[in-house]
Motif scaffolding. Structure first.
Motif, mmCIF file in Angstrom:
data_model
loop_
_atom_site.group_PDB
_atom_site.id
_atom_site.type_symbol
_atom_site.label_atom_id
_atom_site.label_comp_id
_atom_site.label_asym_id
_atom_site.label_seq_id
_atom_site.Cartn_x
_atom_site.Cartn_y
_atom_site.Cartn_z
ATOM 1 N N ARG A 17 0.828 -1.205 0.000
ATOM 2 C CA ARG A 17 0.000 0.000 0.000
ATOM 3 C C ARG A 17 0.861 1.252 0.000
ATOM 4 O O ARG A 17 1.866 1.321 0.701
ATOM 5 N N ASP A 20 -4.019 4.724 1.644
ATOM 6 C CA ASP A 20 -5.264 4.055 2.006
ATOM 7 C C ASP A 20 -6.063 5.046 2.833
ATOM 8 O O ASP A 20 -5.700 5.338 3.968
ATOM 9 N N CYS A 25 -7.712 3.204 -2.276
ATOM 10 C CA CYS A 25 -6.608 2.371 -1.834
ATOM 11 C C CYS A 25 -5.662 2.317 -3.033
ATOM 12 O O CYS A 25 -6.089 1.991 -4.152
#
Length: 138
Positions: A17, A20, A25
């Motif tokens: 990631r 987020d 996301c």
């Protein structure tokens, strides 16, 4: 949950990631064109760009804009390629924007399509008229 990107959003699929938040996301593509290649997905499952609501569109693309700048800076890229598929060539049926760092002579050229020309100005005018008519009906 059968959608891979919904699984990533829910934390059920391991991804790297980058952002987020309440709108998106964003994570590294597992098969990148170049290091730093991101996928930006809306948190809510929608299949295509036209499935986003008007209220979701601005926040979504604001994140895409910020992430594009971050990819360019973070990867020391001279520019970027930002793309979205709707249905055709969309390997996961969940809206996603690709943000790909680009540099001169990086080897990425024409990997999408052959480009062409309109036969004449009349053909171009007719195509523009069809799109305008569809736009007016929305």
């Amino acid at each position: 949950m059968s959608c891979l990107f919904c699984q990533a959003v829910a934390g059920e699929l391991a991804v790297h990631r980058v952002l987020d938040d309440e709108a998106v996301c964003a994570f590294l593509d597992h098969r990148p064109l170049f290091p730093g290649h991101l996928l930006v997905v809306p948190r809510r499952h929608v299949a295509t760009l036209t499935d986003l609501t008007a209220e979701e569109t601005g926040p979504y693309f604001e994140r895409v804009r910020r992430l594009t700048a971050a990819v360019e800076a973070g990867m020391a890229a001279a520019g970027s390629f930002v793309a979205v598929n709707n249905r055709i060539s969309q390997s996961v049926p969940h809206l996603h924007v690709h943000v790909v760092p680009r540099n001169p002579k990086d080897g990425l050229r024409g990997f999408f399509w052959p480009r062409g020309r309109y036969a004449d100005d009349a053909e171009a005018a007719a195509a523009a008229a069809r799109v305008r008519a569809a736009l007016d009906s929305r």
